[in-house]
Design a protein around this motif. Structure first.
Motif, PDB file in Angstrom:
ATOM      1  N   GLN A 196       0.824  -1.207   0.000  1.00  0.00           N
ATOM      2  CA  GLN A 196       0.000   0.000   0.000  1.00  0.00           C
ATOM      3  C   GLN A 196       0.857   1.256   0.000  1.00  0.00           C
ATOM      4  OE1 GLN A 196      -3.158   0.206   2.829  1.00  0.00           O
ATOM      5  NE2 GLN A 196      -4.181  -1.633   2.074  1.00  0.00           N
ATOM      6  N   LEU A 255     -12.048   7.575  -5.300  1.00  0.00           N
ATOM      7  CA  LEU A 255     -12.689   7.956  -4.046  1.00  0.00           C
ATOM      8  C   LEU A 255     -14.041   7.267  -3.871  1.00  0.00           C
ATOM      9  CD1 LEU A 255     -11.951  11.794  -3.808  1.00  0.00           C
ATOM     10  CD2 LEU A 255     -10.702   9.896  -2.796  1.00  0.00           C
ATOM     11  N   THR A 265     -14.801   4.303  -4.575  1.00  0.00           N
ATOM     12  CA  THR A 265     -14.640   2.943  -4.058  1.00  0.00           C
ATOM     13  C   THR A 265     -14.603   2.899  -2.535  1.00  0.00           C
ATOM     14  OG1 THR A 265     -12.213   3.091  -4.187  1.00  0.00           O
ATOM     15  CG2 THR A 265     -13.385   2.269  -6.131  1.00  0.00           C
ATOM     16  N   MET A 266     -14.319   4.041  -1.893  1.00  0.00           N
ATOM     17  CA  MET A 266     -14.316   4.066  -0.434  1.00  0.00           C
ATOM     18  C   MET A 266     -15.723   3.916   0.135  1.00  0.00           C
ATOM     19  SD  MET A 266     -11.597   7.195   0.144  1.00  0.00           S
ATOM     20  CE  MET A 266     -11.755   7.133   1.922  1.00  0.00           C
ATOM     21  N   THR A 274      -5.303   1.016  -2.406  1.00  0.00           N
ATOM     22  CA  THR A 274      -5.904   1.688  -1.260  1.00  0.00           C
ATOM     23  C   THR A 274      -6.388   3.067  -1.682  1.00  0.00           C
ATOM     24  OG1 THR A 274      -5.382   2.748   0.853  1.00  0.00           O
ATOM     25  CG2 THR A 274      -3.524   2.206  -0.553  1.00  0.00           C
ATOM     26  N   ALA A 275      -7.697   3.250  -1.653  1.00  0.00           N
ATOM     27  CA  ALA A 275      -8.263   4.546  -2.036  1.00  0.00           C
ATOM     28  C   ALA A 275      -7.913   5.618  -1.013  1.00  0.00           C
ATOM     29  CB  ALA A 275      -9.780   4.425  -2.180  1.00  0.00           C
ATOM     30  N   PHE A 276      -7.993   5.272   0.272  1.00  0.00           N
ATOM     31  CA  PHE A 276      -7.664   6.265   1.298  1.00  0.00           C
ATOM     32  C   PHE A 276      -6.190   6.656   1.228  1.00  0.00           C
ATOM     33  CE2 PHE A 276      -5.968   7.146   5.554  1.00  0.00           C
ATOM     34  CZ  PHE A 276      -6.694   8.290   5.863  1.00  0.00           C
TER      35      PHE A 276
END
Length: 284
Positions: free
Chosen positions: A93, A120, A122-123, A157-159
């Protein structure tokens, strides 16, 4: 009138720090209370686990519950699986978030804003919605019931992408422009200029990823069927049989053992977390 106003003002300022200390102390007690009770109960004998009123300090501390955990579970294998999975996910990540965040922050390409919006979005999709397609894809690739099947799908990882994009946006553009004038390409600019400056932000991504996936239960429950591939949270489920015999101390001893690595990573990574948050605020 002015004298009374100034007196009230001084009293208010003098009580302000004590009020904040009292509030923070209350929040700390509420947060640490369950942890202290868990550790305390894990050191009790089964007969003392249900004492009323409960005692914070055991009258006769015993580590028998921890010996029972090692006797009932292959803790070292479970811990090794969890360490391997979470460490590789955290590393993956950090790499994907760093590259994607830099691309969305510094590179110009078509459909950049819609693609970032899609990332975003996808979060907002729960893991339970995507687990079936992920399982089918992994099954077609022969990666179900393997540690690799847990590791690879968790790399995006979107975040982390959002966090690193904001981090790179806070860095001055002059550094990249100066490197470009010296003949450096996009990859060289990222590797030699921006990536070293982004280490605190990457540390944030790594620490958060490790702590999250160390405690992950749902994906291993769905993807793993063999005991030799169980992670520590999944293996601890077998301890719930002790609840039927009243040995709650054994269950909580397993919980304490599972908390130790996450606490250690947080303590070690506390300084990079603080530096990353502070430098991000200064850059802005």
């Amino acid at each position: 009138m002015s004298r009374s106003t100034s007196t009230l003002s001084r009293a208010r300022y003098s009580l302000g720090p004590w009020a904040r200390i009292a509030g923070l102390t209350g929040c700390a007690l509420l947060t640490l209370g369950p942890v202290v009770w868990t550790v305390s109960t894990s050191l009790r004998t089964p007969a003392d686990s249900f004492d009323l009123p409960p005692r914070i300090v055991p009258t006769q501390p015993s580590t028998a519950a921890y010996h029972d955990v090692f006797a009932q579970l292959d803790v070292w294998l479970l811990a090794l699986n969890s360490t391997l999975v979470t460490a590789l996910i955290a590393l993956g990540q950090m790499i994907t978030a760093g590259l994607a965040g830099y691309a969305f922050a510094r590179l110009d390409f078509r459909f950049k804003k819609p693609l970032f919006g899609l990332v975003l979005a996808t979060m907002m999709v729960p893991l339970q919605v995507t687990i079936v397609p992920v399982f089918l894809v992994l099954k077609s690739m022969g990666l179900t019931d393997t540690l690799l099947g847990l590791i690879v799908p968790a790399f995006p990882t979107a975040f982390g992408t959002f966090l690193m994009r904001q981090y790179f946006l806070g860095m001055p553009k002059d550094l990249g422009e100066a490197a470009m004038l010296d003949g450096a390409g996009p990859w060289r600019i990222f590797r030699s200029v921006y990536a070293p400056l982004a280490r605190p932000g990457l540390a944030i991504v790594g620490v958060l990823a490790f702590n999250y996936h160390w405690n992950e239960f749902f994906r291993p429950l769905i993807l793993e069927t063999s005991g030799q591939n169980y992670t520590l949270p999944l293996g601890l489920v077998s301890l719930q049989g002790n609840l039927g015999t009243g040995s709650i101390s054994v269950v909580l001893a397993g919980v304490v053992l599972s908390m130790l690595p996450a606490v250690a990573v947080f303590v070690v990574g506390q300084r990079p977390l603080r530096e990353g948050i502070t430098s991000a605020g200064v850059n802005r």
